[in-house]
Enzyme design. Structure first.
Site, PDB file in Angstrom:
ATOM      1  N   LYS A  67     -11.152  13.307  17.826  1.00 34.76           N
ATOM      2  CA  LYS A  67     -11.023  13.332  19.287  1.00 34.76           C
ATOM      3  C   LYS A  67     -12.082  14.210  19.972  1.00 34.76           C
ATOM      4  O   LYS A  67     -13.230  13.776  20.058  1.00 34.76           O
ATOM      5  CB  LYS A  67      -9.586  13.672  19.666  1.00 34.76           C
TER       6      LYS A  67
ATOM      7  N   ASP B 251      -3.723  19.246  10.442  1.00 37.28           N
ATOM      8  CA  ASP B 251      -4.281  18.104  11.157  1.00 37.28           C
ATOM      9  C   ASP B 251      -4.462  18.519  12.608  1.00 37.28           C
ATOM     10  O   ASP B 251      -3.524  18.501  13.400  1.00 37.28           O
ATOM     11  CB  ASP B 251      -3.361  16.890  11.033  1.00 37.28           C
TER      12      ASP B 251
ATOM     13  N   TYR C  36       1.922  12.445  13.424  1.00 38.89           N
ATOM     14  CA  TYR C  36       1.069  11.284  13.181  1.00 38.89           C
ATOM     15  C   TYR C  36      -0.235  11.753  12.566  1.00 38.89           C
ATOM     16  O   TYR C  36      -0.824  12.722  13.038  1.00 38.89           O
ATOM     17  CB  TYR C  36       0.793  10.558  14.499  1.00 38.89           C
TER      18      TYR C  36
HETATM   19  C1  LIG Z   1      -5.355  10.590  16.804  1.00 42.29           C
HETATM   20  C2  LIG Z   1      -4.852  11.293  15.608  1.00 42.29           C
HETATM   21  C3  LIG Z   1      -5.180  10.890  14.303  1.00 42.29           C
HETATM   22  C4  LIG Z   1      -5.920   9.629  14.009  1.00 42.29           C
HETATM   23  O1  LIG Z   1      -7.212   9.633  14.507  1.00 42.29           O
HETATM   24  P1  LIG Z   1      -7.953   8.221  14.731  1.00 42.29           P
HETATM   25  O2  LIG Z   1      -9.331   8.623  15.163  1.00 42.29           O
HETATM   26  O3  LIG Z   1      -7.173   7.491  15.775  1.00 42.29           O
HETATM   27  O4  LIG Z   1      -7.953   7.514  13.427  1.00 42.29           O
HETATM   28  C5  LIG Z   1      -4.767  11.672  13.244  1.00 42.29           C
HETATM   29  N1  LIG Z   1      -4.060  12.797  13.452  1.00 42.29           N
HETATM   30  C6  LIG Z   1      -3.718  13.218  14.673  1.00 42.29           C
HETATM   31  C7  LIG Z   1      -2.961  14.486  14.846  1.00 42.29           C
HETATM   32  C8  LIG Z   1      -4.094  12.469  15.798  1.00 42.29           C
HETATM   33  O5  LIG Z   1      -3.710  12.864  17.014  1.00 42.29           O
END
Ligand SMILES: *Cc1c(COP(=O)(O)O)cnc(C)c1O
Length: 429
Positions: free
Chosen positions: A265, A237, A142
C-alpha cells in the site's frame, strides 16, 4: 441510465461480477458501482462528471491524496527514462536504503508487487527457517489471497462463512490455525497444543481489514513473548499500517520487534509495490543466497520505486504523519460530536489517519465476534446517503476510511456536514 450503470453492464459481460477485485462491486452495500475517471487530491470525479470527497483513497496507498504533484513529477521522470529493465538499477537501492536506514528491524528487504506476494514469501521463509509447517493467524485478519491465508480472513470475505475460499485444499488449510484476536485463553491453549509445530504467527498489529480493531499493546507484546518461547517467528503484516500510522508503522508505535515484516500500500504511493523484510539471517535464506525461491519479472519496477520514494520523502519533509494524525483526530472528534447531537447510533474508531464508523456497542470491540450485527445493514444505508451527498466511502461495512494530506480543513468541514446529514438519514441501527 447513468454512464456508470451502462459501463457496469458492459463490465459484467467480460469480467466476473464486473470487477477486478471483489469489494469494488458494491455487493455489500447494494446498488451499482460508480465508475471514476480522475482523482485530484482528496477528490474523485466520476464518468458522469460528479465530484466526491474520497475517504477510500484506493484502500490506503494514497497517503498524499490523488495525483500528488511531487509524485506526479517523479513518475513522469521515471517514465521518460523507461519503465522496466529486468536488471539491476539504482532506484530500488535508493528506496531500500531509505527504509533500512530508518527501520532497524528491517535489516534487509526485497521488493515484490503485491502484499499477497510479500506474505506468501514471508511464510515460506518462516517454514524454511524453522523446519516446521504450521502457521497461526487471527480471525478477521486479512493477509492477501495466498491459499494458506484464506481462512477466516477479512476484507471482501467479511460476512462469509468460517470456511476458506473454494479451491483451497484441505491439506493447505490444515496447516493454518486460527484463533480470535484478544483472547489470551485461546492463545494459551493453542500454544500448549501446537507451539512446537508453529513456524510463525502472523498478525496485523493494527487489524484494519474487518473494521478497525485496535489491540491492547500488552496483548501484542504477550504474543511476541509466546512466539519467542515456542521458537516460532513473529511476522507483522504491516501492509496497511506500515508508513501509514507513522514512518515505522506499528512496530515503532508499540515497540514490537518482528522477525519478518510485510509492507505494501503506502510503500509504493499507489503503484504495485510491496516488500518483505526483517532479520538479515532470515532474508539470506532467499535465492540467490539461500534455498527459498522467490522471483518477479516486474519486481522493483522503477516507476513504483520512484513513486514510493517520492511519497515517503515528501511525508518526511512536511512532517506529514503528525499533521495527518492531528487532522484526523480533530475531524473524527468533531464528527463524533455531530453524530451524538443527532442521536446517530454509531461510534468512530480512529488510529492515526485511519477511521471506521461502527454501530455503537457497550463493550470493547477488539475481535470479530463483538462487532454489533447490525453493522452491515446500517452501513449500507449510510454509504448510499453519503454517496448522494458527494462523499465516497469504502463500499463495504468492514472496510476502513483513510485521510490523505490532501484532505484540508475546508474539504473536511464540507465532509463533516455531509456525513452528519447522511447519518441522520441512515437512522437507527
Ligand atoms: C491489502 C492487504 C494485503 C494484501 O495486499 P495486496 O496488495 O492487495 O495483495 C495483505 N495484508 C494486509 C494487512 C492488507 O491490508
Amino acid at each position: 441510465m447513468s454512464q456508470s450503470a451502462a459501463l457496469f453492464e458492459r463490465a459484467l459481460r467480460v469480467t466476473p461480477g464486473g470487477v477486478h477485485s471483489p469489494v469494488r462491486a458494491f455487493r455489500s452495500v447494494g446498488g451499482s458501482p460508480v465508475f471514476f475517471v480522475r482523482g485530484e487530491g482528496a477528490r474523485l470525479i466520476d464518468i458522469d462528471g460528479r465530484t466526491y470527497i474520497d475517504f477510500c483513497q484506493a484502500f490506503g496507498p494514497l497517503i498524499l491524496g490523488h495525483a500528488d504533484p511531487d509524485v506526479t513529477t517523479a513518475v513522469h521522470t521515471a517514465v521518460d527514462d523507461g519503465w522496466s529493465f529486468g536488471t539491476c538499477e539504482p532506484y530500488s537501492l535508493d528506496l531500500a536504503e531509505w527504509i533500512t536506514s530508518r527501520l532497524p528491524w528491517v535489516e534487509r528487504l526485497r521488493f515484490v508487487s503485491s502484499g499477497t506476494e510479500a506474505v506468501m514469501t514471508a511464510l515460506r521463509i518462516a517454514r524454511a527457517a524453522t523446519h516446521r509447517s504450521r502457521i497461526l493467524k487471527f480471525e478477521g485478519c486479512y493477509h492477501g489471497h495466498t491459499d494458506a491465508m484464506l481462512v477466516r480472513a477479512g476484507s471482501g470475505l467479511a460476512g462469509a462463512t468460517a470456511a476458506s475460499s473454494a479451491g483451497v485444499t484441505p491439506g493447505t488449510s490444515a496447516d493454518t490455525l486460527v484463533v480470535p484476536l484478544d483472547d489470551d485463553e485461546a492463545l494459551d491453549a493453542l500454544f500448549a497444543a501446537e507451539g512446537r509445530h508453529l513456524s510463525a504467527v502472523i498478525v496485523e498489529p493494527l487489524p484494519a481489514n474487518y473494521g478497525l480493531l485496535p489491540q491492547r499493546r500488552e496483548w501484542l507484546l504477550g504474543l511476541a513473548d509466546r512466539c519467542r518461547h515456542a521458537g516460532a517467528l513473529l511476522i507483522l503484516d504491516e501492509v496497511i499500517s506500515g508508513f501509514r500510522v507513522g514512518v515505522g508503522g506499528m512496530a515503532e508505535a508499540t515497540g514490537l520487534r518482528p522477525d519478518l515484516v510485510c509492507y505494501g500500500k503506502v510503500i509504493g504511493g499507489g503503484f504495485p509495490v510491496a516488500a518483505y523484510g526483517g532479520r538479515a539471517d532470515l532474508l539470506d535464506l532467499v535465492a540467490p543466497v539461500g534455498p527459498v525461491y522467490q522471483a518477479g519479472t516486474l519486481s522493483a519496477n522503477p516507476v513504483g520505486m520512484r513513486a514510493g520514494l517520492a511519497t515517503l520523502a515528501k511525508m518526511t519533509r512536511v512532517d506529514g504523519w503528525r499533521t495527518l494524525e492531528e487532522r484526523t483526530e480533530t475531524f473524527t472528534g468533531a464528527l463524533g460530536v455531530s453524530l451524538a447531537r443527532i442521536g446517530a447510533p454509531v461510534e468512530i474508531v480512529q488510529r492515526a489517519s485511519i477511521f471506521w464508523l461502527r454501530v455503537a456497542s457497550d463493550r470493547p470491540v477488539r475481535r470479530v465476534s463483538t462487532i454489533p450485527d447490525t453493522q452491515a445493514a446500517w452501513y449500507a444505508r449510510f454509504f448510499h446517503a453519503a454517496l448522494r451527498r458527494g462523499v465516497y466511502l469504502p463500499p463495504a461495512a468492514f472496510e476502513v476510511c483513510f485521510l490523505s494530506l490532501a484532505h484540508d480543513d475546508e474539504i473536511l468541514a464540507h465532509a463533516l456536514g455531509a456525513l452528519a446529514a447522511a447519518a441522520e438519514e441512515a437512522g437507527a441501527a
